[in-house]
Motif scaffolding. Structure first.
Motif, PDB file in Angstrom:
ATOM      1  N   ALA A  42       0.831  -1.198   0.000  1.00 27.02           N
ATOM      2  CA  ALA A  42       0.000   0.000   0.000  1.00 27.02           C
ATOM      3  C   ALA A  42       0.866   1.249   0.000  1.00 27.02           C
ATOM      4  O   ALA A  42       0.511   2.270  -0.607  1.00 27.02           O
ATOM      5  CB  ALA A  42      -0.934  -0.005   1.207  1.00 27.02           C
ATOM      6  N   GLY A  43       2.022   1.167   0.675  1.00 28.86           N
ATOM      7  CA  GLY A  43       2.929   2.305   0.691  1.00 28.86           C
ATOM      8  C   GLY A  43       3.412   2.645  -0.707  1.00 28.86           C
ATOM      9  O   GLY A  43       3.462   3.811  -1.115  1.00 28.86           O
ATOM     10  N   LYS A  44       3.751   1.590  -1.459  1.00 27.21           N
ATOM     11  CA  LYS A  44       4.205   1.818  -2.844  1.00 27.21           C
ATOM     12  C   LYS A  44       3.108   2.464  -3.653  1.00 27.21           C
ATOM     13  O   LYS A  44       3.328   3.430  -4.391  1.00 27.21           O
ATOM     14  CB  LYS A  44       4.589   0.484  -3.489  1.00 27.21           C
ATOM     15  CG  LYS A  44       5.928  -0.018  -3.095  1.00 27.21           C
ATOM     16  CD  LYS A  44       6.429  -1.081  -4.083  1.00 27.21           C
ATOM     17  CE  LYS A  44       7.667  -1.764  -3.527  1.00 27.21           C
ATOM     18  NZ  LYS A  44       7.500  -3.202  -3.337  1.00 27.21           N
ATOM     19  N   GLN A  45       1.880   1.917  -3.506  1.00 26.41           N
ATOM     20  CA  GLN A  45       0.755   2.483  -4.246  1.00 26.41           C
ATOM     21  C   GLN A  45       0.565   3.948  -3.888  1.00 26.41           C
ATOM     22  O   GLN A  45       0.288   4.784  -4.751  1.00 26.41           O
ATOM     23  CB  GLN A  45      -0.532   1.718  -3.927  1.00 26.41           C
ATOM     24  CG  GLN A  45      -0.625   0.384  -4.596  1.00 26.41           C
ATOM     25  CD  GLN A  45      -1.863  -0.387  -4.158  1.00 26.41           C
ATOM     26  OE1 GLN A  45      -2.386  -0.163  -3.070  1.00 26.41           O
ATOM     27  NE2 GLN A  45      -2.316  -1.289  -4.992  1.00 26.41           N
ATOM     28  N   TRP A  46       0.689   4.243  -2.603  1.00 28.63           N
ATOM     29  CA  TRP A  46       0.520   5.605  -2.142  1.00 28.63           C
ATOM     30  C   TRP A  46       1.542   6.519  -2.794  1.00 28.63           C
ATOM     31  O   TRP A  46       1.202   7.590  -3.298  1.00 28.63           O
ATOM     32  CB  TRP A  46       0.633   5.659  -0.620  1.00 28.63           C
ATOM     33  CG  TRP A  46       0.676   7.043  -0.072  1.00 28.63           C
ATOM     34  CD1 TRP A  46       1.769   7.725   0.359  1.00 28.63           C
ATOM     35  CD2 TRP A  46      -0.430   7.927   0.040  1.00 28.63           C
ATOM     36  NE1 TRP A  46       1.413   8.994   0.749  1.00 28.63           N
ATOM     37  CE2 TRP A  46       0.076   9.130   0.564  1.00 28.63           C
ATOM     38  CE3 TRP A  46      -1.786   7.830  -0.249  1.00 28.63           C
ATOM     39  CZ2 TRP A  46      -0.750  10.242   0.824  1.00 28.63           C
ATOM     40  CZ3 TRP A  46      -2.598   8.918  -0.001  1.00 28.63           C
ATOM     41  CH2 TRP A  46      -2.066  10.115   0.538  1.00 28.63           C
ATOM     42  N   ARG A  47       2.795   6.106  -2.805  1.00 31.08           N
ATOM     43  CA  ARG A  47       3.830   6.965  -3.389  1.00 31.08           C
ATOM     44  C   ARG A  47       3.593   7.185  -4.870  1.00 31.08           C
ATOM     45  O   ARG A  47       3.746   8.305  -5.370  1.00 31.08           O
ATOM     46  CB  ARG A  47       5.209   6.358  -3.154  1.00 31.08           C
ATOM     47  CG  ARG A  47       5.612   6.460  -1.715  1.00 31.08           C
ATOM     48  CD  ARG A  47       7.064   6.111  -1.488  1.00 31.08           C
ATOM     49  NE  ARG A  47       7.225   5.380  -0.247  1.00 31.08           N
ATOM     50  CZ  ARG A  47       6.971   5.883   0.964  1.00 31.08           C
ATOM     51  NH1 ARG A  47       6.570   7.122   1.097  1.00 31.08           N
ATOM     52  NH2 ARG A  47       7.118   5.139   2.034  1.00 31.08           N
ATOM     53  N   THR A  48       3.197   6.118  -5.555  1.00 29.03           N
ATOM     54  CA  THR A  48       2.891   6.284  -6.981  1.00 29.03           C
ATOM     55  C   THR A  48       1.786   7.311  -7.159  1.00 29.03           C
ATOM     56  O   THR A  48       1.857   8.197  -8.013  1.00 29.03           O
ATOM     57  CB  THR A  48       2.428   4.946  -7.571  1.00 29.03           C
ATOM     58  OG1 THR A  48       3.319   3.922  -7.172  1.00 29.03           O
ATOM     59  CG2 THR A  48       2.369   5.014  -9.082  1.00 29.03           C
ATOM     60  N   PHE A  49       0.760   7.162  -6.303  1.00 28.76           N
ATOM     61  CA  PHE A  49      -0.382   8.053  -6.399  1.00 28.76           C
ATOM     62  C   PHE A  49       0.014   9.499  -6.121  1.00 28.76           C
ATOM     63  O   PHE A  49      -0.342  10.408  -6.877  1.00 28.76           O
ATOM     64  CB  PHE A  49      -1.446   7.577  -5.395  1.00 28.76           C
ATOM     65  CG  PHE A  49      -2.701   8.370  -5.411  1.00 28.76           C
ATOM     66  CD1 PHE A  49      -3.016   9.231  -4.366  1.00 28.76           C
ATOM     67  CD2 PHE A  49      -3.586   8.260  -6.475  1.00 28.76           C
ATOM     68  CE1 PHE A  49      -4.188   9.954  -4.390  1.00 28.76           C
ATOM     69  CE2 PHE A  49      -4.758   8.982  -6.491  1.00 28.76           C
ATOM     70  CZ  PHE A  49      -5.063   9.831  -5.446  1.00 28.76           C
TER      71      PHE A  49
ATOM     72  N   ASP B 210       2.958  10.858  -6.258  1.00 27.47           N
ATOM     73  CA  ASP B 210       3.842  11.378  -7.307  1.00 27.47           C
ATOM     74  C   ASP B 210       3.015  11.881  -8.483  1.00 27.47           C
ATOM     75  O   ASP B 210       3.267  12.959  -9.044  1.00 27.47           O
ATOM     76  CB  ASP B 210       4.818  10.297  -7.788  1.00 27.47           C
ATOM     77  CG  ASP B 210       5.896  10.029  -6.750  1.00 27.47           C
ATOM     78  OD1 ASP B 210       6.600   9.016  -6.875  1.00 27.47           O
ATOM     79  OD2 ASP B 210       6.021  10.852  -5.813  1.00 27.47           O
ATOM     80  N   ALA B 211       2.013  11.072  -8.839  1.00 24.33           N
ATOM     81  CA  ALA B 211       1.163  11.473  -9.967  1.00 24.33           C
ATOM     82  C   ALA B 211       0.434  12.767  -9.652  1.00 24.33           C
ATOM     83  O   ALA B 211       0.386  13.692 -10.487  1.00 24.33           O
ATOM     84  CB  ALA B 211       0.163  10.358 -10.277  1.00 24.33           C
ATOM     85  N   MET B 212      -0.113  12.854  -8.426  1.00 29.33           N
ATOM     86  CA  MET B 212      -0.842  14.068  -8.048  1.00 29.33           C
ATOM     87  C   MET B 212       0.085  15.264  -8.030  1.00 29.33           C
ATOM     88  O   MET B 212      -0.262  16.342  -8.527  1.00 29.33           O
ATOM     89  CB  MET B 212      -1.483  13.896  -6.655  1.00 29.33           C
ATOM     90  CG  MET B 212      -2.695  12.996  -6.617  1.00 29.33           C
ATOM     91  SD  MET B 212      -3.989  13.464  -7.770  1.00 29.33           S
ATOM     92  CE  MET B 212      -4.452  15.095  -7.172  1.00 29.33           C
ATOM     93  N   ASP B 213       1.285  15.080  -7.500  1.00 28.08           N
ATOM     94  CA  ASP B 213       2.248  16.185  -7.466  1.00 28.08           C
ATOM     95  C   ASP B 213       2.568  16.658  -8.871  1.00 28.08           C
ATOM     96  O   ASP B 213       2.632  17.862  -9.142  1.00 28.08           O
ATOM     97  CB  ASP B 213       3.533  15.745  -6.766  1.00 28.08           C
ATOM     98  CG  ASP B 213       3.335  15.589  -5.264  1.00 28.08           C
ATOM     99  OD1 ASP B 213       4.193  14.963  -4.616  1.00 28.08           O
ATOM    100  OD2 ASP B 213       2.301  16.089  -4.767  1.00 28.08           O
ATOM    101  N   ALA B 214       2.742  15.687  -9.759  1.00 29.80           N
ATOM    102  CA  ALA B 214       3.059  16.062 -11.140  1.00 29.80           C
ATOM    103  C   ALA B 214       1.920  16.859 -11.743  1.00 29.80           C
ATOM    104  O   ALA B 214       2.135  17.880 -12.417  1.00 29.80           O
ATOM    105  CB  ALA B 214       3.328  14.812 -11.953  1.00 29.80           C
TER     106      ALA B 214
END
Lengths: 109, 256
Positions: free
Chosen positions: A88-95, A97-101
């Motif tokens: 879930a942590g990995k998913q969170w970071r991916t998410f 990162d996408a939002m930040d971008a």
């Protein structure tokens, strides 16, 4: 934006993260979440999340007797819980990162 | 240190929550309440406010707890009709059978072609016609070819239906097959012993489903008469079939 909606999605992850640092009992987990900045987190939601994670086999639990009052039930992560935290942590970071971008490109434009 | 007022407050709050969790299994409910007892005591000891003003009404607390814990909401607890009359075991059996149905679907595709053909053969044998009957090896080849074609077509149709296309055609086909089978079993051709159906009204009742050109040995009950034409009903029987009694009480019927 109403943070309660955001919280519903990630409360599992938040609780797992808190327990990963150190085992905790219900109110302890609530306090740590609030101290970390999640002020809106609901008491009952944390308890419910702990129960559900436990029922789904992600947590261990043990009772610590106390002289002053009722004994406390502590929860901790087991192997499955740690795996879920990692996933879930990995998913969170991916998410995020996408939002930040997205937000970053918004400002640039 | 707990004040008596606080203890009372906690007890009352806890009791209200307990009511709200009444439908949970006893062990689960007790675990939750044990956790909460300590928790609520701590919350109450922290300040002067009542638990309700700090945490909200106990019913709302319980509802939020249920939601995050994954229990069904109390308001939706009205059991469906099926739940009320099916016991737990029956429900589980039904669930597993129901879940199996999608797997069984391709089997239906294979079976419905030949099933329809047999039914057609049965239904087609009527009073003065011989219905469809393979004549000679060429006829047999024809039957086989049609049989294979029906299976292939049925599977192709089934796969298309599973993909979401041709659903109407598929539904109509299924209805047609079921209707044919019901007609064939139900009595179109009943009483004709050169038909595919042989119904013995003589006790005990027996229904034999014969394919074309297949002989069937009928072993009747002990009190059947010695010579038993295949049909004991009032309808006139044609003499198409030969009936031989090989031993007392045993009748062999061969179709031409």
């Amino acid at each position: 934006m109403d943070t309660t909606q955001l919280l519903k999605g990630v409360l599992d992850l938040a609780v797992l993260a808190v327990l990963h640092v150190e085992d905790g009992y219900g109110y302890d987990v609530v306090r740590r979440l609030r101290a970390a900045g999640l002020e809106d987190v609901g008491d009952a939601s944390v308890y419910g999340t702990l129960r559900r994670l436990f029922r789904n086999g992600k947590l261990t639990s043990y009772v610590v007797p106390s002289e002053e009052g009722p004994h406390r039930k502590y929860y901790g992560l087991n192997r499955a819980g740690k795996d879920q935290l990692e996933q879930a942590g990995k998913q969170w970071r991916t998410f995020t990162d996408a939002m930040d971008a997205l937000l970053g490109s918004e400002e640039a434009a | 240190m707990n004040m008596p007022g606080e203890r009372q407050d906690v007890r009352a709050y806890l009791a209200a929550i307990e009511v709200n969790l009444g439908d949970l299994p006893a062990e689960e409910r007790q675990d939750v309440l044990d956790d909460l007892a300590a928790h609520l005591a701590e919350v109450a000891a922290e300040g002067d406010e009542s638990l309700t003003s700090r945490l909200g009404p106990p019913e709302a607390y319980a509802e939020e707890l249920r939601a995050s814990a994954g229990y069904a909401s109390l308001r939706q607890e009205v059991p469906t009709k099926r739940e009320t009359w099916m016991s737990e075991r029956a429900r589980r059996w039904w669930r597993s059978a129901y879940d199996f149905l999608p797997e069984a679907r391709p089997g239906w595709w294979l079976v419905r072609g030949p099933l329809a053909m047999f039914a057609l053969l049965a239904a087609a044998r009527m009073e003065d016609t011989h219905g469809f009957r393979p004549v000679g090896p060429f006829g047999l080849l024809l039957v086989l070819a049609v049989l294979i074609a029906s299976v292939v077509g049925s599977v192709a149709l089934g796969r298309r239906a599973a993909a979401g296309e041709a659903t109407i055609v598929s539904a109509l086909t299924n209805i047609a097959v079921v209707v044919l089978v019901v007609l064939a079993l139900g009595g179109v051709g009943r009483g004709r012993h050169d038909g595919v159906m042989v119904v013995e009204k003589f006790p005990p009742n027996r229904i034999e489903f014969l394919g074309p050109k297949v002989g069937v040995k009928v072993a009747p009950a002990p009190f059947a008469p010695e010579v038993v034409p295949p049909v004991q009903m009032t309808t006139t029987t044609t003499t198409q079939a030969t009936t031989t009694t090989t031993s007392p009480g045993t009748t062999t019927t061969t179709l031409p």
